[in-house]
Design an enzyme around this catalytic site. Structure first.
Site, PDB file in Angstrom:
ATOM      1  N   ASP B 119       0.973  -0.790   0.032  1.00 42.95           N
ATOM      2  CA  ASP B 119       0.102   0.012   0.173  1.00 42.95           C
ATOM      3  C   ASP B 119       1.260   1.250  -0.091  1.00 42.95           C
ATOM      4  OD1 ASP B 119      -3.124  -0.164   1.067  1.00 42.95           O
ATOM      5  OD2 ASP B 119      -2.329   1.957   0.387  1.00 42.95           O
ATOM      6  N   ASN B 126     -11.034   8.559   8.296  1.00 43.82           N
ATOM      7  CA  ASN B 126     -12.200   8.319   8.367  1.00 43.82           C
ATOM      8  C   ASN B 126     -11.981   7.015   7.492  1.00 43.82           C
ATOM      9  OD1 ASN B 126     -10.198   8.926   5.621  1.00 43.82           O
ATOM     10  ND2 ASN B 126     -11.180  10.640   4.916  1.00 43.82           N
ATOM     11  N   LEU B 128     -11.308   4.626   9.332  1.00 43.92           N
ATOM     12  CA  LEU B 128     -11.274   3.137  10.213  1.00 43.92           C
ATOM     13  C   LEU B 128     -12.969   3.225  10.763  1.00 43.92           C
ATOM     14  CD1 LEU B 128      -9.670   5.781  13.131  1.00 43.92           C
ATOM     15  CD2 LEU B 128      -8.608   3.978  11.554  1.00 43.92           C
ATOM     16  N   HIS B 129     -13.844   3.466  10.077  1.00 45.17           N
ATOM     17  CA  HIS B 129     -15.025   2.441   9.928  1.00 45.17           C
ATOM     18  C   HIS B 129     -15.230   1.601   9.367  1.00 45.17           C
ATOM     19  CE1 HIS B 129     -15.956   4.364   6.235  1.00 45.17           C
ATOM     20  NE2 HIS B 129     -17.152   3.542   6.317  1.00 45.17           N
ATOM     21  N   ARG B 130     -13.570   1.291   8.474  1.00 45.76           N
ATOM     22  CA  ARG B 130     -14.524  -0.033   7.574  1.00 45.76           C
ATOM     23  C   ARG B 130     -12.378  -0.707   7.700  1.00 45.76           C
ATOM     24  NH1 ARG B 130     -13.404   4.210   4.601  1.00 45.76           N
ATOM     25  NH2 ARG B 130     -12.038   4.046   2.067  1.00 45.76           N
ATOM     26  N   LYS B 143       0.401   2.623   5.985  1.00 50.93           N
ATOM     27  CA  LYS B 143      -0.875   2.094   6.092  1.00 50.93           C
ATOM     28  C   LYS B 143      -0.230   0.516   6.647  1.00 50.93           C
ATOM     29  CE  LYS B 143      -5.081   3.670   4.359  1.00 50.93           C
ATOM     30  NZ  LYS B 143      -6.523   3.314   3.385  1.00 50.93           N
ATOM     31  N   ASP B 187      -8.690   0.108  -4.584  1.00 51.77           N
ATOM     32  CA  ASP B 187      -9.772   0.594  -4.878  1.00 51.77           C
ATOM     33  C   ASP B 187     -10.144   1.395  -6.085  1.00 51.77           C
ATOM     34  OD1 ASP B 187      -7.636   2.678  -4.575  1.00 51.77           O
ATOM     35  OD2 ASP B 187      -8.460   3.026  -3.144  1.00 51.77           O
ATOM     36  N   CYS B 246     -15.092   5.175  -2.862  1.00 51.85           N
ATOM     37  CA  CYS B 246     -15.768   4.759  -1.409  1.00 51.85           C
ATOM     38  C   CYS B 246     -15.225   6.933  -0.910  1.00 51.85           C
ATOM     39  CB  CYS B 246     -15.298   4.422  -0.438  1.00 51.85           C
ATOM     40  SG  CYS B 246     -14.232   2.853  -0.609  1.00 51.85           S
ATOM     41  N   CYS B 425     -20.483  23.271  -3.868  1.00 50.43           N
ATOM     42  CA  CYS B 425     -20.952  21.523  -3.427  1.00 50.43           C
ATOM     43  C   CYS B 425     -19.250  21.380  -2.626  1.00 50.43           C
ATOM     44  CB  CYS B 425     -20.293  21.003  -5.142  1.00 50.43           C
ATOM     45  SG  CYS B 425     -18.531  21.430  -5.595  1.00 50.43           S
TER      46      CYS B 425
END
Ligand SMILES: [Zn+2]
Lengths: 86, 467
Positions: B119, B126, B128-130, B143, B187, B246, B425
């Site tokens: 990686d 943002n 850490l939730h997954r 990482k 990704d 994502c 936006c």
């Protein structure tokens, strides 16, 4: 005859629905079904491609893009574009 | 036979076909040195000393390994020999994010002898939730280091190698050759084509997983005599706008967790030789419906430009092949590049807009999707979502905008020194597209917020979340 169409991932976004029912003349081929779908959901052209930008499946089996397989009542076509997120 | 390990040192599976390439660009900042492929031969220990108490067995497990892995060793369909093969195998995990996290953790736990983690990003809050291999304490850390730390805290007896420049064209062939099984947990589309090509050319099975939103996909490519590669299924790259990232489309954290766990399972099956890999079979996961669907796939395509009968992509040409051109996308989930559609005079800075907002002399139209608008917005703004993928859907708002500009002009008075309506936006790209569209429809007196609400969060002085 009626067939069922399943839209996955980006196809679902473009069609705006998870699944749809299509009414086709008896003896229609998979290719004709796809043409009809593209007319009904023109946004799907984004994932159409000449060689293949998505996997098509007929009753959960890989379907060649230009297959002339005759469809029958109750058949299920799935449109599966790749997803790349992770 | 004959390859065993002692203490914390691990030996490799003896395939008789160890790759010739032994130098590769492994970067490690850890004080603990990692072994490279080339050093494995020096780790071989004589057969006699370790086998002394294990007469008549066919595996090479130590007593400690038997204890640690006992719950899967006693499984009749797995057993000591499969565990032994797993302990002597190597798996490369490309991407240490939402998919790669569970892959790395499960493979470390299951005892894969040598894990490579590739990686190039650092951990962000943002993630850490997954991305469950990372911790609050490793935000800001590379990482590879963060995931490596987690893997070693689960199982200190395995070897972890880090590839901190990610899986790029320069090292693709060397890296793919150096491992038994490759896991694609990336990704983006260009990386997926590069990884698939390298696996075909190196003759390695590829466990490919993907997840976005509430959708997941999983299959094993390039396995067996007739297993297809990624290009066999998708000879044409998707349009860049088809490839939601994502960071733009969102992802429910557990979805990559489920697909990543299934990738770990497929990698274990391949590395241990147990079960039937998910080759020529595409598994689709619909999280909202709670449904798994499996679709039977085609065989290898004879006309495939990499795995077909007359390939155009070879180990040599792979180096100069432009994956970015082919896919029209950068090999990174970094959000879109800033657009320069409008003239500077049609744009306003966050600081300037803040003054207008404070003097209540501007009407704000926020064109983000509703889910993002509901996170936070500038007070008093109206949400009229615009999607680049479906610009025609905004047509119904054009009359509303015309009315809005008229009303706002009356409110602010004729002597107002600035446009009456500002379009905002997230990043300042869609807002330009909308202003451009409005001007084309004769709606003038409209500007956009340069840099979007990201700039607003940074520069307006107002407390506003960055997401
Ligand atoms: Zn192929």
């Amino acid at each position: 005859m009626k067939i069922k169409v399943l839209f996955f991932a980006r196809a679902r976004e473009l069609a705006g629905t998870t699944e749809a029912e299509a009414d086709l003349p008896e003896g229609s081929t998979a290719k004709e079904a796809m043409q009809m779908l593209l007319e009904k959901y023109p946004d799907l052209r984004e994932i159409e491609g000449e060689e293949g930008k998505c996997v098509l499946a007929l009753n959960q089996e890989y379907l060649e893009k230009n297959a002339t397989t005759a469809l029958k009542e109750g058949d299920e076509i799935a449109i599966i574009p790749p997803i790349s997120g992770g | 036979m004959g390859r065993i390990e002692r203490g914390g040192q691990r030996a490799h599976r003896q395939t008789g076909q160890q790759p010739n390439i032994i130098h590769f660009h492994r970067v490690s900042t850890s004080s603990e040195p990692y072994e490279s492929c080339s050093r494995t031969s020096t780790q071989t220990v004589g057969q006699d000393d370790a086998r002394v108490n294990w007469e008549g067995t066919e595996h090479q497990l130590t007593k400690e390994q038997v204890v640690r892995y006992s719950r899967q060793i006693i499984l009749p369909s797995f057993g000591a020999q499969a565990q032994s093969r797993l302990c002597n195998s190597s798996v490369l995990i490309i991407g240490a994010g939402g998919l790669g996290s569970p892959v790395a953790m499960y493979l470390a736990a299951a005892g894969v002898g040598r894990l490579g983690i590739a990686d190039r990003d650092a951990v962000e809050l943002n993630n850490l939730h997954r991305q469950i291999a990372h911790r609050e304490s490793t935000v800001g850390i590379h990482k590879c280091d963060s995931a490596g730390l987690t893997c070693r805290s689960i199982n200190s007896s395995i070897q972890v190698e880090m590839y901190k420049d990610g899986f790029n064209q320069q090292i693709a062939m060397e890296l793919a050759s150096c491992f038994d099984v490759i896991v694609d947990a990336t990704d983006n589309a260009p990386s997926r084509y590069l990884i698939s090509d390298a696996c075909v050319l190196a003759g390695k099975p590829l466990v490919s997983g993907a997840a976005i939103g509430t959708d997941g996909q999983l299959t094993v490519y390039n396995h067996g005599p007739d297993g297809p590669c990624y290009r066999c299924l998708f000879p044409e790259a998707p349009e860049p706008q088809s490839c939601s990232s994502c960071s733009d489309a969102g992802v429910l954290g557990v979805v990559p967790g489920i697909i990543g766990s299934l990738q770990a399972l497929e990698a274990i099956k391949l590395a241990s030789g147990v079960g039937r890999p998910l080759s020529r079979s595409l598994l689709l996961f619909d999280a909202l419906a709670g449904r798994f669907t499996t679709v039977k796939l085609r065989q290898r395509m004879p006309s495939c430009i990499v795995c077909g009968t007359s390939p155009r992509i070879t180990a040599e040409s792979l180096l100069s092949y432009s994956y970015a051109t082919f896919t029209g996308a950068p090999s990174h989930d970094a959000g879109p590049a800033p657009l320069e559609l409008l003239a500077p005079i049609q744009r306003v800075t966050a600081a300037e807009l803040h003054k207008w907002v404070t003097s209540d002399s501007v009407s704000i139209v926020d064109v983000r999707p509703e889910a993002q608008f509901s996170i936070a917005h500038i007070p008093g703004s109206t949400n009229l979502p615009f999607s680049e993928a479906k610009p025609q859907a905004f047509d119904e708002h054009i009359e509303l905008m015309r009315q809005r500009v008229r009303d706002a002009a009356i409110d602010t008075g004729d002597d107002s020194l600035h446009p009456a309506v500002c379009v905002v936006c997230r990043r300042g790209n869609d807002s330009q597209r909308v202003v451009d569209l409005l001007v084309a429809n004769g709606v003038n007196d409209v500007v956009d917020l340069a840099g979007g609400l990201e700039a607003w969060a940074r520069e307006s002085g107002v407390d506003f979340p960055h997401y």
